[in-house]
Design a protein around this motif. Structure first.
Motif, PDB file in Angstrom:
ATOM      1  N   VAL B  13       0.863  -1.196   0.000  1.00  0.00           N
ATOM      2  CA  VAL B  13       0.000   0.000   0.000  1.00  0.00           C
ATOM      3  C   VAL B  13       0.887   1.230   0.000  1.00  0.00           C
ATOM      4  N   SER B  14       0.290   2.331  -0.338  1.00  0.00           N
ATOM      5  CA  SER B  14       0.995   3.616  -0.244  1.00  0.00           C
ATOM      6  C   SER B  14       0.758   4.228   1.120  1.00  0.00           C
ATOM      7  N   GLU B  15       1.728   4.960   1.603  1.00  0.00           N
ATOM      8  CA  GLU B  15       1.584   5.637   2.881  1.00  0.00           C
ATOM      9  C   GLU B  15       0.356   6.536   2.856  1.00  0.00           C
ATOM     10  N   PRO B  18      -5.597   3.165   3.047  1.00  0.00           N
ATOM     11  CA  PRO B  18      -6.076   2.126   3.978  1.00  0.00           C
ATOM     12  C   PRO B  18      -5.356   0.790   3.808  1.00  0.00           C
ATOM     13  N   VAL B  19      -5.327   0.045   4.907  1.00  0.00           N
ATOM     14  CA  VAL B  19      -4.752  -1.295   4.926  1.00  0.00           C
ATOM     15  C   VAL B  19      -5.862  -2.313   5.183  1.00  0.00           C
ATOM     16  N   LEU B  20      -5.851  -3.396   4.412  1.00  0.00           N
ATOM     17  CA  LEU B  20      -6.759  -4.513   4.644  1.00  0.00           C
ATOM     18  C   LEU B  20      -5.958  -5.798   4.528  1.00  0.00           C
ATOM     19  N   LEU B  21      -5.863  -6.532   5.618  1.00  0.00           N
ATOM     20  CA  LEU B  21      -5.216  -7.846   5.617  1.00  0.00           C
ATOM     21  C   LEU B  21      -6.282  -8.869   5.947  1.00  0.00           C
ATOM     22  N   ARG B  22      -6.429  -9.852   5.073  1.00  0.00           N
ATOM     23  CA  ARG B  22      -7.570 -10.755   5.178  1.00  0.00           C
ATOM     24  C   ARG B  22      -7.223 -12.057   5.903  1.00  0.00           C
ATOM     25  N   SER B  80      -5.215   4.433   7.696  1.00  0.00           N
ATOM     26  CA  SER B  80      -4.139   5.169   7.025  1.00  0.00           C
ATOM     27  C   SER B  80      -2.801   4.534   7.374  1.00  0.00           C
ATOM     28  N   ALA B  81      -2.140   3.978   6.382  1.00  0.00           N
ATOM     29  CA  ALA B  81      -0.884   3.269   6.630  1.00  0.00           C
ATOM     30  C   ALA B  81       0.256   4.244   6.896  1.00  0.00           C
ATOM     31  N   HIS B  82       1.146   3.783   7.772  1.00  0.00           N
ATOM     32  CA  HIS B  82       2.359   4.547   8.078  1.00  0.00           C
ATOM     33  C   HIS B  82       3.553   3.690   7.710  1.00  0.00           C
ATOM     34  N   MET B  83       4.653   4.338   7.396  1.00  0.00           N
ATOM     35  CA  MET B  83       5.860   3.594   7.000  1.00  0.00           C
ATOM     36  C   MET B  83       6.251   2.569   8.056  1.00  0.00           C
ATOM     37  N   SER B  84       6.043   2.919   9.315  1.00  0.00           N
ATOM     38  CA  SER B  84       6.434   2.023  10.407  1.00  0.00           C
ATOM     39  C   SER B  84       5.545   0.780  10.506  1.00  0.00           C
ATOM     40  N   ASP B  85       4.465   0.733   9.728  1.00  0.00           N
ATOM     41  CA  ASP B  85       3.588  -0.450   9.733  1.00  0.00           C
ATOM     42  C   ASP B  85       4.157  -1.590   8.903  1.00  0.00           C
ATOM     43  N   ALA B  86       5.180  -1.326   8.133  1.00  0.00           N
ATOM     44  CA  ALA B  86       5.773  -2.375   7.304  1.00  0.00           C
ATOM     45  C   ALA B  86       6.322  -3.485   8.196  1.00  0.00           C
ATOM     46  N   ALA B  87       5.769  -4.686   8.020  1.00  0.00           N
ATOM     47  CA  ALA B  87       6.107  -5.818   8.894  1.00  0.00           C
ATOM     48  C   ALA B  87       5.355  -7.041   8.375  1.00  0.00           C
ATOM     49  N   LEU B 105      -1.451 -21.771  20.273  1.00  0.00           N
ATOM     50  CA  LEU B 105      -1.813 -20.881  19.183  1.00  0.00           C
ATOM     51  C   LEU B 105      -1.518 -21.542  17.849  1.00  0.00           C
ATOM     52  N   ILE B 106      -2.451 -21.363  16.918  1.00  0.00           N
ATOM     53  CA  ILE B 106      -2.287 -21.876  15.567  1.00  0.00           C
ATOM     54  C   ILE B 106      -2.175 -20.675  14.640  1.00  0.00           C
ATOM     55  N   PHE B 107      -1.046 -20.588  13.981  1.00  0.00           N
ATOM     56  CA  PHE B 107      -0.730 -19.411  13.189  1.00  0.00           C
ATOM     57  C   PHE B 107      -1.108 -19.592  11.727  1.00  0.00           C
ATOM     58  N   GLY B 108      -1.502 -18.478  11.104  1.00  0.00           N
ATOM     59  CA  GLY B 108      -1.589 -18.446   9.662  1.00  0.00           C
ATOM     60  C   GLY B 108      -0.192 -18.307   9.074  1.00  0.00           C
ATOM     61  N   THR B 109      -0.148 -18.315   7.761  1.00  0.00           N
ATOM     62  CA  THR B 109       1.146 -18.282   7.066  1.00  0.00           C
ATOM     63  C   THR B 109       1.758 -16.887   7.005  1.00  0.00           C
ATOM     64  N   GLY B 110       0.999 -15.884   7.426  1.00  0.00           N
ATOM     65  CA  GLY B 110       1.552 -14.532   7.486  1.00  0.00           C
ATOM     66  C   GLY B 110       1.288 -13.735   6.221  1.00  0.00           C
ATOM     67  N   THR B 111       1.163 -12.418   6.419  1.00  0.00           N
ATOM     68  CA  THR B 111       1.050 -11.472   5.309  1.00  0.00           C
ATOM     69  C   THR B 111       2.119 -10.417   5.490  1.00  0.00           C
ATOM     70  N   LEU B 112       2.959 -10.280   4.494  1.00  0.00           N
ATOM     71  CA  LEU B 112       4.016  -9.273   4.543  1.00  0.00           C
ATOM     72  C   LEU B 112       3.474  -7.962   3.985  1.00  0.00           C
ATOM     73  N   LEU B 113       3.417  -6.956   4.831  1.00  0.00           N
ATOM     74  CA  LEU B 113       2.884  -5.650   4.435  1.00  0.00           C
ATOM     75  C   LEU B 113       4.035  -4.724   4.070  1.00  0.00           C
ATOM     76  N   ALA B 114       4.005  -4.219   2.861  1.00  0.00           N
ATOM     77  CA  ALA B 114       4.972  -3.208   2.411  1.00  0.00           C
ATOM     78  C   ALA B 114       4.239  -1.882   2.306  1.00  0.00           C
ATOM     79  N   VAL B 115       4.876  -0.815   2.767  1.00  0.00           N
ATOM     80  CA  VAL B 115       4.282   0.524   2.698  1.00  0.00           C
ATOM     81  C   VAL B 115       5.196   1.393   1.848  1.00  0.00           C
ATOM     82  N   GLN B 116       4.659   1.857   0.747  1.00  0.00           N
ATOM     83  CA  GLN B 116       5.441   2.676  -0.200  1.00  0.00           C
ATOM     84  C   GLN B 116       5.299   4.158   0.139  1.00  0.00           C
ATOM     85  N   PRO B 117       6.369   4.910   0.005  1.00  0.00           N
ATOM     86  CA  PRO B 117       6.284   6.353   0.319  1.00  0.00           C
ATOM     87  C   PRO B 117       5.466   7.103  -0.719  1.00  0.00           C
TER      88      PRO B 117
END
Lengths: 114, 117
Positions: B13-15, B18-22, B80-87, B105-117
Protein backbone atom coordinates in the motif's frame (compact mmCIF):
# COMPACT_ATOMS: atom_id res chain seq x y z
CA UNK A 1 5.53 -3.17 30.80
CA UNK A 2 6.80 -6.64 31.79
CA UNK A 3 8.12 -8.74 28.95
CA UNK A 4 9.38 -12.20 28.09
CA UNK A 5 13.14 -12.33 27.64
CA UNK A 6 15.08 -14.96 25.73
CA UNK A 7 18.77 -15.75 25.65
CA UNK A 8 20.87 -16.04 23.62
CA UNK A 9 19.55 -14.10 20.66
CA UNK A 10 21.62 -16.25 18.30
CA UNK A 11 23.08 -19.71 18.94
CA UNK A 12 25.37 -21.54 16.53
CA UNK A 13 25.92 -25.22 17.28
CA UNK A 14 27.50 -28.21 15.60
CA UNK A 15 25.16 -30.99 14.52
CA UNK A 16 24.85 -33.64 17.20
CA UNK A 17 25.57 -31.26 20.05
CA UNK A 18 23.17 -30.43 22.85
CA UNK A 19 21.71 -26.94 23.04
CA UNK A 20 19.71 -25.19 25.76
CA UNK A 21 17.56 -22.19 24.95
CA UNK A 22 16.58 -20.02 27.87
CA UNK A 23 13.52 -17.93 28.58
CA UNK A 24 12.37 -15.79 31.48
CA UNK A 25 8.56 -15.55 31.29
CA UNK A 26 6.53 -12.71 32.78
CA UNK A 27 6.69 -13.20 36.52
CA UNK A 28 3.01 -13.81 37.43
CA UNK A 29 2.22 -15.93 34.38
CA UNK A 30 1.24 -19.57 34.79
CA UNK A 31 1.35 -21.06 31.28
CA UNK A 32 4.50 -21.35 29.22
CA UNK A 33 5.05 -22.26 25.61
CA UNK A 34 7.71 -22.88 22.99
CA UNK A 35 7.13 -22.30 19.29
CA UNK A 36 9.48 -22.42 16.35
CA UNK A 37 9.59 -20.79 12.95
CA UNK A 38 11.72 -22.39 10.27
CA UNK A 39 12.89 -19.81 7.74
CA UNK A 40 10.12 -19.11 5.25
CA UNK A 41 7.56 -21.23 7.07
CA UNK A 42 4.78 -20.55 9.55
CA UNK A 43 5.16 -20.39 13.31
CA UNK A 44 4.56 -23.87 14.78
CA UNK A 45 3.58 -24.91 18.30
CA UNK A 46 6.06 -27.18 20.06
CA UNK A 47 4.99 -27.58 23.68
CA UNK A 48 2.98 -26.08 26.50
CA UNK A 49 3.86 -26.30 30.18
CA UNK A 50 1.67 -25.74 33.22
CA UNK A 51 1.96 -26.63 36.89
CA UNK A 52 5.44 -28.05 36.36
CA UNK A 53 4.49 -30.51 33.66
CA UNK A 54 3.91 -30.67 29.94
CA UNK A 55 0.23 -30.13 29.17
CA UNK A 56 0.45 -30.63 25.41
CA UNK A 57 3.15 -31.28 22.82
CA UNK A 58 3.17 -31.43 19.07
CA UNK A 59 4.51 -34.26 16.95
CA UNK A 60 7.61 -32.17 16.37
CA UNK A 61 8.43 -32.39 20.08
CA UNK A 62 10.01 -35.84 20.07
CA UNK A 63 12.38 -37.51 22.54
CA UNK A 64 15.20 -35.17 21.51
CA UNK A 65 13.35 -32.24 23.08
CA UNK A 66 12.72 -31.51 26.73
CA UNK A 67 11.54 -28.53 28.77
CA UNK A 68 12.19 -27.56 32.32
CA UNK A 69 11.37 -24.82 34.77
CA UNK A 70 14.30 -25.35 37.11
CA UNK A 71 14.02 -22.44 39.51
CA UNK A 72 10.59 -20.82 39.27
CA UNK A 73 11.73 -18.08 36.93
CA UNK A 74 13.55 -19.66 33.97
CA UNK A 75 11.91 -21.87 31.37
CA UNK A 76 14.29 -23.83 29.18
CA UNK A 77 14.09 -25.85 25.99
CA UNK A 78 16.77 -28.49 25.51
CA UNK A 79 17.56 -30.28 22.29
CA UNK A 80 19.77 -33.28 23.09
CA UNK A 81 21.33 -34.07 19.74
CA UNK A 82 20.73 -31.33 17.24
CA UNK A 83 19.99 -31.98 13.57
CA UNK A 84 20.34 -29.65 10.62
CA UNK A 85 16.55 -29.39 10.40
CA UNK A 86 16.42 -27.96 13.93
CA UNK A 87 17.72 -24.69 12.52
CA UNK A 88 14.95 -22.18 13.17
CA UNK A 89 13.86 -19.23 15.25
CA UNK A 90 12.56 -20.45 18.61
CA UNK A 91 10.03 -18.33 20.48
CA UNK A 92 9.07 -18.58 24.11
CA UNK A 93 5.67 -17.31 25.24
CA UNK A 94 3.78 -17.03 28.49
CA UNK A 95 0.29 -16.08 29.60
CA UNK A 96 -1.71 -15.50 32.74
CA UNK A 97 -4.24 -17.78 34.37
CA UNK A 98 -7.39 -16.94 32.43
CA UNK A 99 -7.97 -18.93 29.25
CA UNK A 100 -8.79 -15.85 27.14
CA UNK A 101 -5.63 -13.98 28.05
CA UNK A 102 -3.18 -13.53 25.19
CA UNK A 103 0.25 -15.06 25.03
CA UNK A 104 3.20 -12.71 25.24
CA UNK A 105 6.25 -13.59 23.17
CA UNK A 106 9.95 -13.04 23.54
CA UNK A 107 12.15 -11.79 20.71
CA UNK A 108 13.27 -15.33 19.92
CA UNK A 109 16.51 -17.27 19.68
CA UNK A 110 17.85 -17.93 16.21
CA UNK A 111 19.37 -21.43 16.27
CA UNK A 112 21.78 -22.30 13.48
CA UNK A 113 22.98 -25.90 13.22
CA UNK A 114 26.16 -26.44 11.20
CA UNK B 1 -9.67 -28.68 14.60
CA UNK B 2 -8.92 -24.99 14.34
CA UNK B 3 -7.14 -23.32 11.47
CA UNK B 4 -6.65 -19.92 9.90
CA UNK B 5 -6.08 -18.93 6.30
CA UNK B 6 -4.43 -15.69 5.36
CA UNK B 7 -5.50 -14.95 1.85
CA UNK B 8 -2.61 -12.73 0.80
CA UNK B 9 1.06 -13.50 1.31
CA UNK B 10 2.08 -9.96 0.28
CA UNK B 11 0.19 -6.66 0.42
CA UNK B 12 1.62 -3.36 -0.76
CA UNK B 13 0.00 0.00 0.00
CA UNK B 14 1.00 3.62 -0.24
CA UNK B 15 1.58 5.64 2.88
CA UNK B 16 -1.64 7.28 4.01
CA UNK B 17 -3.94 4.78 2.26
CA UNK B 18 -6.08 2.13 3.98
CA UNK B 19 -4.75 -1.30 4.93
CA UNK B 20 -6.76 -4.51 4.64
CA UNK B 21 -5.22 -7.85 5.62
CA UNK B 22 -7.57 -10.76 5.18
CA UNK B 23 -8.01 -13.76 7.43
CA UNK B 24 -10.54 -16.59 7.48
CA UNK B 25 -10.77 -19.05 10.31
CA UNK B 26 -12.15 -22.51 10.89
CA UNK B 27 -13.24 -23.59 14.34
CA UNK B 28 -15.70 -26.09 15.73
CA UNK B 29 -16.58 -23.75 18.60
CA UNK B 30 -16.44 -20.07 19.43
CA UNK B 31 -12.82 -19.14 18.77
CA UNK B 32 -10.37 -16.77 20.34
CA UNK B 33 -8.65 -14.90 17.52
CA UNK B 34 -5.59 -12.70 17.52
CA UNK B 35 -3.45 -10.63 15.22
CA UNK B 36 0.28 -10.51 15.94
CA UNK B 37 2.88 -8.40 14.16
CA UNK B 38 6.53 -9.26 13.62
CA UNK B 39 8.97 -6.53 12.66
CA UNK B 40 12.30 -7.63 11.16
CA UNK B 41 14.52 -9.41 13.68
CA UNK B 42 11.97 -8.88 16.44
CA UNK B 43 9.53 -11.06 18.32
CA UNK B 44 5.79 -11.39 17.94
CA UNK B 45 3.84 -8.46 19.30
CA UNK B 46 0.12 -8.69 20.05
CA UNK B 47 -1.91 -6.19 18.00
CA UNK B 48 -5.38 -7.15 19.17
CA UNK B 49 -7.54 -10.04 20.35
CA UNK B 50 -11.13 -11.22 20.01
CA UNK B 51 -12.55 -13.39 22.78
CA UNK B 52 -16.34 -13.35 22.24
CA UNK B 53 -16.99 -9.85 23.52
CA UNK B 54 -17.46 -6.97 21.05
CA UNK B 55 -17.15 -8.06 17.42
CA UNK B 56 -15.22 -4.93 16.44
CA UNK B 57 -11.91 -5.05 18.23
CA UNK B 58 -9.54 -2.12 18.49
CA UNK B 59 -5.84 -2.71 18.87
CA UNK B 60 -2.61 -0.80 19.10
CA UNK B 61 -1.25 1.62 16.50
CA UNK B 62 -4.68 2.35 15.00
CA UNK B 63 -5.40 -1.22 13.86
CA UNK B 64 -8.77 -2.87 14.28
CA UNK B 65 -10.43 -6.12 13.25
CA UNK B 66 -14.01 -7.24 12.91
CA UNK B 67 -15.17 -10.74 13.81
CA UNK B 68 -17.82 -11.90 11.32
CA UNK B 69 -19.18 -15.30 12.25
CA UNK B 70 -21.35 -15.58 9.13
CA UNK B 71 -18.27 -15.14 6.94
CA UNK B 72 -15.81 -16.87 9.33
CA UNK B 73 -13.55 -13.87 8.85
CA UNK B 74 -11.37 -11.71 11.06
CA UNK B 75 -9.86 -9.13 8.71
CA UNK B 76 -7.37 -6.56 9.98
CA UNK B 77 -7.75 -2.95 8.91
CA UNK B 78 -6.19 0.44 9.42
CA UNK B 79 -7.51 3.67 7.90
CA UNK B 80 -4.14 5.17 7.03
CA UNK B 81 -0.88 3.27 6.63
CA UNK B 82 2.36 4.55 8.08
CA UNK B 83 5.86 3.59 7.00
CA UNK B 84 6.43 2.02 10.41
CA UNK B 85 3.59 -0.45 9.73
CA UNK B 86 5.77 -2.37 7.30
CA UNK B 87 6.11 -5.82 8.89
CA UNK B 88 4.73 -9.34 8.78
CA UNK B 89 1.26 -9.87 10.23
CA UNK B 90 -0.06 -13.16 11.55
CA UNK B 91 -3.67 -14.12 12.08
CA UNK B 92 -3.85 -16.61 14.93
CA UNK B 93 -6.53 -18.82 16.48
CA UNK B 94 -6.36 -20.36 19.92
CA UNK B 95 -6.33 -24.11 19.69
CA UNK B 96 -8.55 -25.21 22.54
CA UNK B 97 -11.94 -24.37 23.90
CA UNK B 98 -12.65 -22.63 27.14
CA UNK B 99 -11.58 -24.81 30.00
CA UNK B 100 -8.77 -26.34 28.00
CA UNK B 101 -5.44 -26.02 29.73
CA UNK B 102 -3.34 -25.51 26.68
CA UNK B 103 -4.67 -22.72 24.44
CA UNK B 104 -1.88 -23.39 22.01
CA UNK B 105 -1.81 -20.88 19.18
CA UNK B 106 -2.29 -21.88 15.57
CA UNK B 107 -0.73 -19.41 13.19
CA UNK B 108 -1.59 -18.45 9.66
CA UNK B 109 1.15 -18.28 7.07
CA UNK B 110 1.55 -14.53 7.49
CA UNK B 111 1.05 -11.47 5.31
CA UNK B 112 4.02 -9.27 4.54
CA UNK B 113 2.88 -5.65 4.44
CA UNK B 114 4.97 -3.21 2.41
CA UNK B 115 4.28 0.52 2.70
CA UNK B 116 5.44 2.68 -0.20
CA UNK B 117 6.28 6.35 0.32
Amino acid sequence: EPEVTQTPSHQVTQMGQEVILRCVPISNHLYFYWYRQILGQKVEFLVSFYNNEISEKSEIFDDQFSVERPDGSNFTLKIRSTKLEDSAMYFCASRGGLSNQPQHFGDGTRLSIL
Amino acid sequence: AQSVTQLDSHVSVSEGTPVLLRCNYSSSYSPSLFWYVQHPNKGLQLLLKYTSAATLVKGINGFEAEFKKSETSFHLTKPSAHMSDAAEYFCVVSGTNYGGATNKLIFGTGTLLAVQP
